[in-house]
Design an enzyme around this catalytic site. Sequence first.
Site, short mmCIF file in Angstrom:
data_model
loop_
_atom_site.label_atom_id
_atom_site.label_comp_id
_atom_site.label_asym_id
_atom_site.label_seq_id
_atom_site.Cartn_x
_atom_site.Cartn_y
_atom_site.Cartn_z
CB SER A 128 40.68 0.92 -12.20
OG SER A 128 39.38 0.67 -12.53
CG HIS A 138 38.78 0.38 -7.53
ND1 HIS A 138 38.75 -0.91 -8.10
CD2 HIS A 138 38.82 1.04 -8.80
CE1 HIS A 138 38.50 -0.81 -9.60
NE2 HIS A 138 38.69 0.26 -9.95
CG ASP A 176 37.76 -3.98 -6.86
OD1 ASP A 176 38.95 -3.24 -7.11
OD2 ASP A 176 36.69 -3.19 -7.51
#
Length: 349
Positions: A130, A293, A226
């Site tokens: 991330s 994610h 995502d």
Amino acid sequence: MERYPGIIYTADTVRVQTVGSFIWRFGGGWCNSIRTCVYRKTTRRGSSNYFEKQLAFTGILSNQAQENPDFFNWNRVKIRYCDGASFTGDSEDKVHGLQFRGQKIWLAAIEELMSKGMRYANQALLSGCSAGGLASILHCDEFRGFFSRRTRVKCLADAGMFMDARDVAGGHTLRNMYNGVVTLQGSGKNLPRTCTNHLDPTSCFFPQNIISNLRTPMFLLNTAYDSWQIIASLAPPSADRRGTWKACQKNPASCSPSQLNFLQGFRNQMLNSVKRFSMSRQNGLFVNSCFAHCQSERQDTWFADNSPLLGNKPIALAVGDWYFERSAVKKIDCPYPCDKTCHNLVFRA
């Protein structure tokens, strides 16, 4: 957000050895205003007062060969994320007691690890998920520079391809956020010069404008849909005022045909942004058509009996093949919903 030198977590005592060193950087979003950064200081994402004393090392950080076949016996280190600017911040706000020192924390952590023996590693891998995945892209060439030419140095970005895309209302939610981050935290001077020499700093916070000019081998691990970007960038409450995207955000099976069409356009934009990057022999790519994610630190998606596959290969083996140059890895999935191996994130109502 506070004045402190930074914190690293190690799986074992960092020792001088030649197997390899693996540096992992946390995710945790960003803060783009005084208000959001002051709040962040009251959480583990902005203050050492709330840090855990111990953390689990799983997936690509596991020390078990059956869970992490290629990197289990490496030195594995986590660098705590705290600046809210993917380790690029370098400013302060004395009035509100805010320290934006991500760049200095990053450099201090690397200096500490080098002094403990990482400088002798034959192999090194910088990774993150991330916001940490974005940090791996932003600092990849800088990381390469810490080692001798004899060391094999590469980078892996998991869920770090945050796109400069229009939201469902036609606005630029993420660009607006990034502009606040870069401006408030003084990040511009710490972004790759291969980008800032011709684009504005906000544009250079987007990986699509950086990846093709990286000199260091990079592996992009990303989903084409995502889940964080769908919720926070493409269809945030500010763009979806009627809440028509809420069901789709929680479960892809609830997306309408028009919503899926919008998401296919987002996928196409991402694939177009990596075309030039993928042409380089040194780079790797694993883009599956899942609604997720971060997939490298979770054991079920990294390497397990039912892990996501592309070409019958799980993520762990794809990354290992690329890093050790056993084979080229340029894997792009067919569009949703063709992939039945996905671990889609489904949120309860």
